[in-house]
Structure formats: C-alpha cells, structure tokens
Design an enzyme around this catalytic site. Structure first.
Site, PDB file in Angstrom:
ATOM      1  N   ASP A   1     -18.009  57.927  10.943  1.00 22.09           N
ATOM      2  CA  ASP A   1     -18.085  56.486  10.659  1.00 22.09           C
ATOM      3  C   ASP A   1     -18.709  55.756  11.869  1.00 22.09           C
ATOM      4  OD1 ASP A   1     -16.137  56.571   8.154  1.00 22.09           O
ATOM      5  OD2 ASP A   1     -15.247  57.740   9.764  1.00 22.09           O
TER       6      ASP A   1
ATOM      7  N   HIS B   1     -10.064  56.327   7.504  1.00 16.67           N
ATOM      8  CA  HIS B   1     -11.346  56.875   7.063  1.00 16.67           C
ATOM      9  C   HIS B   1     -11.438  56.659   5.545  1.00 16.67           C
ATOM     10  CE1 HIS B   1     -14.848  59.431   6.872  1.00 16.67           C
ATOM     11  NE2 HIS B   1     -14.269  60.168   5.943  1.00 16.67           N
TER      12      HIS B   1
HETATM   13  N1  LIG Z   1     -13.339  62.751   8.017  1.00 14.83           N
HETATM   14  C1  LIG Z   1     -14.617  62.744   7.719  1.00 14.83           C
HETATM   15  O1  LIG Z   1     -15.414  62.039   8.326  1.00 14.83           O
HETATM   16  C2  LIG Z   1     -15.139  63.641   6.625  1.00 14.83           C
HETATM   17  C3  LIG Z   1     -16.506  63.606   6.321  1.00 14.83           C
HETATM   18  C4  LIG Z   1     -16.990  64.459   5.330  1.00 14.83           C
HETATM   19  C5  LIG Z   1     -16.118  65.314   4.652  1.00 14.83           C
HETATM   20  N2  LIG Z   1     -14.799  65.280   4.961  1.00 14.83           N
HETATM   21  C6  LIG Z   1     -13.855  66.157   4.281  1.00 14.83           C
HETATM   22  O2  LIG Z   1     -13.887  67.442   4.917  1.00 14.83           O
HETATM   23  C7  LIG Z   1     -13.412  68.418   3.993  1.00 14.83           C
HETATM   24  C8  LIG Z   1     -14.342  69.618   4.006  1.00 14.83           C
HETATM   25  O3  LIG Z   1     -15.604  69.239   3.530  1.00 14.83           O
HETATM   26  P1  LIG Z   1     -16.656  70.341   3.044  1.00 14.83           P
HETATM   27  O4  LIG Z   1     -17.860  69.588   2.590  1.00 14.83           O
HETATM   28  O5  LIG Z   1     -16.809  71.394   4.054  1.00 14.83           O
HETATM   29  O6  LIG Z   1     -15.884  70.893   1.765  1.00 14.83           O
HETATM   30  P2  LIG Z   1     -16.001  72.303   1.033  1.00 14.83           P
HETATM   31  O7  LIG Z   1     -15.329  72.144  -0.280  1.00 14.83           O
HETATM   32  O8  LIG Z   1     -17.403  72.800   1.080  1.00 14.83           O
HETATM   33  O9  LIG Z   1     -15.131  73.253   1.981  1.00 14.83           O
HETATM   34  C9  LIG Z   1     -13.746  73.167   2.076  1.00 14.83           C
HETATM   35  C10 LIG Z   1     -13.218  74.576   2.185  1.00 14.83           C
HETATM   36  O10 LIG Z   1     -11.818  74.527   2.451  1.00 14.83           O
HETATM   37  C11 LIG Z   1     -11.235  75.613   1.761  1.00 14.83           C
HETATM   38  N3  LIG Z   1      -9.790  75.452   1.632  1.00 14.83           N
HETATM   39  C12 LIG Z   1      -9.086  74.908   0.613  1.00 14.83           C
HETATM   40  N4  LIG Z   1      -7.769  75.014   0.856  1.00 14.83           N
HETATM   41  C13 LIG Z   1      -7.635  75.645   2.042  1.00 14.83           C
HETATM   42  C14 LIG Z   1      -6.523  76.053   2.798  1.00 14.83           C
HETATM   43  N5  LIG Z   1      -5.282  75.846   2.368  1.00 14.83           N
HETATM   44  N6  LIG Z   1      -6.744  76.682   3.971  1.00 14.83           N
HETATM   45  C15 LIG Z   1      -7.989  76.910   4.393  1.00 14.83           C
HETATM   46  N7  LIG Z   1      -9.099  76.549   3.719  1.00 14.83           N
HETATM   47  C16 LIG Z   1      -8.913  75.925   2.547  1.00 14.83           C
HETATM   48  C17 LIG Z   1     -11.968  75.599   0.424  1.00 14.83           C
HETATM   49  O11 LIG Z   1     -11.804  76.811  -0.272  1.00 14.83           O
HETATM   50  C18 LIG Z   1     -13.407  75.405   0.912  1.00 14.83           C
HETATM   51  O12 LIG Z   1     -14.033  76.615   1.235  1.00 14.83           O
HETATM   52  C19 LIG Z   1     -13.306  67.701   2.655  1.00 14.83           C
HETATM   53  O13 LIG Z   1     -11.971  67.329   2.440  1.00 14.83           O
HETATM   54  C20 LIG Z   1     -14.150  66.462   2.845  1.00 14.83           C
HETATM   55  O14 LIG Z   1     -13.769  65.406   2.001  1.00 14.83           O
HETATM   56  C21 LIG Z   1     -14.291  64.475   5.931  1.00 14.83           C
END
Ligand SMILES: NC(=O)c1ccc[n+]([C@@H]2O[C@H](COP(=O)([O-])OP(=O)(O)OC[C@H]3O[C@@H](n4cnc5c(N)ncnc54)[C@H](O)[C@@H]3O)[C@@H](O)[C@H]2O)c1
Length: 436
Positions: free
Chosen positions: A247, A275
C-alpha cells in the site's frame, strides 16, 4: 520433509542423517546410493521402518545434513574458515508458508539473493505448503532455487507440518492462505484463514526462535497477524507484522506521478490502518523533495478524494489487465518490508508496517495490529514514530480503519486464547480488489 542441499552447508544442532559422511545403517545406505547417482534432493520418511515403501504424500519430518551431497568442490569441514573469510553471519532460518503460491514464486528468489537480509547473511529456507496440496510444486521451487546457485542459500527444506517447518525459525514470512473465491464475504474469509493463523501461531509458539520475526501477508493480513500473535505468547508481540508496504509503495508511486517527480523524492509517507479499502495513505506528513507534499502538489481535492481510492484500487486495476493478482509487486513489497526492518532507517524516513498497537503514541486502541509509521534501528528492532502530525481529517480516517480492526477482532474472538463466541459486526466488503 524434503530437502535439497546448497553449496555451502552449515551444521545445525539437531541430529542429521549424513548420506556421505554420517553413520551408516540400512536406511542411510539406500539414501547414499541415490546421492551417489547424482540426486540433489531426497524424499525422507517420517522415521520409516527400513524397507517400508515410501510415497511422496507421506514425506515429512526428517532432516539430512545439508552439506553432504553438494556437487560443488566445497569441503564442509572448512565451514568455519569459510565463515571467517567472508565475515558471514550465522545462518538464518527463514520459514515461508504458501511457498508454492504466486507471491512466493518471486519472493523466494529475492530473499535468496541476499538483497533483503544482507550480502553477509546466509539463509536456510523452510518452505511450508498446506496439508491438502501436493509437495511437487515445492520440489520444483527447491530445484529452481538450487539451479540459481545463490551462494548465500545454504539449505532448502520443504514440508507441510508447521511444527516441523517452524522449528528454530528466525523469520516466518506467512503467505499461506485460502484464496478468496468470488462472493466470499470478509467475515467468512476471516474465519477460514484465521484458523490457519491460529494453528501457525501455536506452532510458532512451540518451536520457533523466541526472537522470531513474523510477517503476515495472507489476507485478511492484519487480523491474521493478530490471531497468530495472540496464539504465540512465548514470542514477542512487537515482532509480529502484517504487510502494509505494498500500500505504501503504491501511494509513493501515485504521489510521484502526481508531482511529476521521481519516486525517490517522496519521503515520510505512511499508510495507516487496515490492509483494506479503509486504509489511510497519509498526505499530511508526506514530503516531496523535502517539502510538505500538500505545498508541492496544491490540489486538496485530489488529496482528499482521489488519492486513497486510487491507491486502494491499484491492485484491481492491475489484476483486470493481467487477469491474475499482482504477485510480483507484492513480492517486492515483502522484500522491502523485510529490508526496512533489517537495515537502520535513514534520517527523515519511515516505513509503514501493521504492528501491535500496545503503548502506541496515537491513542489507537491497544491489542490490534494496525499500520503506523515506523523506523528501525536494524536487525528487526523497530519503533513507532512518535512525531507524526494528526489533524481532524486524518484522525477521523484512522478511527474508521481502527473501528474496522476492532470489529474484525470481535469476529475472530473464537480463535483467540480464552476463546469467546464470535460476535461479527462486519457490515461491508472492504477487501482490496485484485488480491486472491
Ligand atoms: N498484504 C498484502 O499486501 C497482500 C497483497 C497481495 C496478496 N496478499 C495475500 O497474500 C496471500 C498469498 O497470495 P498469493 O497470490 O501467493 O496466493 P496463492 O493462492 O497463489 O498462494 C497461496 C498458497 O498458500 C497455500 N496455503 C493454503 N493454506 C495453507 C496453509 N495452511 N499452510 C501453508 N500454505 C497454505 C495455498 O495452497 C497456496 O499455494 C493471499 O491471501 C493474498 O490475498 C496480501
């Protein structure tokens, strides 16, 4: 757990199987035969009975000596001299959850390159997947990391048991989360992903280094970080962070565009709060070229009405073009967040991080994870800046985001220690567009 070796291994203090140099028994002999054939990583049973047939999905738990099957001409016995020669620090154990996901595909390479923890900091990765997913993608990640020949990357272990993968972790970067399916309400997502962070907080509490720094990225990241922190009372509350750097980076970019200046001219820019769409990019305290941003860009209408929605909507704008979430810039933001904590903050600068509000100087309700301006002494020791001016407009906006965090806390109270029945009063959808 599966492990690959990196060129320079460092012995840990746990018992390792050492395929080439270690004790020989029937199981080790089988492993040695594989390594002799040139395999660089190996599936290890959870303490198998020798002779039992192994399947990939059972792979978990066991470590092997990381230096034993290096293909390069490094003698692990010289480890101490090597450390001395390069004045390297002791190896840092970095656990990353969600390591097969989109963000991790960029992030792991940034962390391994030395660009975040420093060029004198060897690291060992523990890559955690969910129990439901195959370990094959993590094997692929491990092999790609291996082929990248990063000299500071000493070891990669993969697995899906938090209690194993978080053992002695110095850092935990938690990306793992269930994606937000179309139509999933925030309250529901808080519950689903909150359960993951409850379990992972408990695991960190049990096995991580007491000084472990935890950066939560998986959404809803502020409240996930709160759940994780509350379930890990052995760790220091101040070491829990939720990612707000994306952000902040977006806000810096938009302000630079508006001012027609390069982004390095933007300083002291904090994004406060949650966020979510209630986030508060702070133009009051931001500077452009050392001058107050509002004096350089004389457009109050833009600041008050356009700045925040543009920053908060940026991910959606990108995702609609890419047809996937903007994982690369998120990974950069995670790397920036780590670096900001590891390195001392320059005079006159700050960085945004959602941290525990206990004892904060702005009157924000204690016991939340809320983004505030921070500065770091280095090595993860940070402080909340205490000199940010707050006018009525800024106070009202921060209060709105704080109120959302209070509601989110109430909504996950069943996942906190001394669990109480959740009372969910989340009225509107504030998840940021473009994030899974
Ligand atoms: N805070 C921020 O600024 C921000 C920005 C973008 C994305 N995000 C968040 O980050 C997260 C990851 O994003 P992404 O694009 O890599 O998603 P993604 O779906 O590509 O990857 C997430 C991974 O986590 C795994 N996972 C699910 N449960 C799990 C567990 N209990 N233990 C370990 N791994 C587990 C899933 O199987 C998947 O492989 C999402 O929640 C997304 O919304 C946050």
């Amino acid at each position: 757990m599966i492990q690959i070796a990196a060129p320079f291994g460092v012995k840990g203090d746990r018992q390792y199987v050492t395929p080439q140099f270690g004790k020989s028994n029937a199981c080790n002999s089988a492993l040695n035969a594989n390594f002799a054939e040139g395999l660089r990583w190996q599936t290890i049973h959870p303490r198998p009975k020798c002779g039992q047939t192994e399947t990939r999905s059972q792979a978990t738990l066991q470590s092997v000596n990381d230096s034993a099957f290096s293909q390069l001409s490094y003698d692990p016995k010289n480890e101490d001299q090597e450390l001395l020669k390069h004045a390297l620090k002791p190896t840092l154990t970095v656990a990353v959850s969600g390591a097969a996901g989109q963000i991790a595909q960029h992030l792991l390479f940034m962390l391994a390159s030395g660009g975040c923890f420093g060029m004198d900091q060897p690291i060992a990765f523990r890559l955690l997947a969910s129990r439901q997913e195959s370990l094959a993608p993590l094997e692929g990640m491990a092999m790609e990391l291996e082929d990248s020949l990063y000299p500071l990357l000493r070891k990669v272990e993969i697995g899906n048991e938090p209690l194993t993968m978080f053992r002695d972790a110095d850092w935990a970067v938690l990306l793992g989360a269930v994606p937000r399916a179309a139509g999933t309400e925030r309250a529901h997502l808080l519950d689903i992903n909150g359960q993951i962070y409850q379990e992972q907080g408990r695991a960190l509490n049990e096995v991580a280094s007491r000084d472990c720094k935890v950066l939560v990225v998986g959404n809803p990241c502020n409240t996930n970080a709160l759940i994780c922190m509350e379930n890990a009372p052995r760790l220091q509350r101040r070491n829990f962070h939720a990612l707000m750097r994306l952000d902040e980076n977006r806000a810096r970019c938009q302000l630079a565009h508006k001012a027609q200046r390069f982004y390095t001219a933007i300083t002291n820019l904090c994004v406060w709060g949650n966020h979510s769409t209630t986030q508060v990019p702070d133009f009051l305290n931001a500077h452009i070229g050392g001058e107050p941003a509002m004096e350089v860009v004389q457009d109050e209408q833009w600041f008050r009405h356009d700045f925040t929605p543009t920053v908060a909507g940026r991910g959606g704008e990108i995702a609609s073009r890419l047809e996937r979430s903007p994982a690369a810039s998120t990974a950069v933001a995670v790397a920036d967040a780590v670096k900001s904590l590891v390195e001392p903050t320059a005079e006159g600068e700050c960085f945004s991080s959602a941290v525990c509000t206990d004892g904060n100087p702005y009157g924000i309700r204690e016991g939340l994870i809320c983004s505030m301006p921070c500065w770091s002494q280095g090595e993860g020791r940070y402080h909340v800046c205490d000199d940010f001016a707050i006018d009525d407009w800024l106070r009202e906006k921060i209060l709105e985001s704080e109120d959302e965090l209070i509601r989110e806390r109430e909504c996950v109270s069943h996942l906190l220690p001394n669990a109480e029945p959740a009372a969910c009063r989340i009225m509107r959808e504030t998840s940021l567009p473009g994030e899974s």
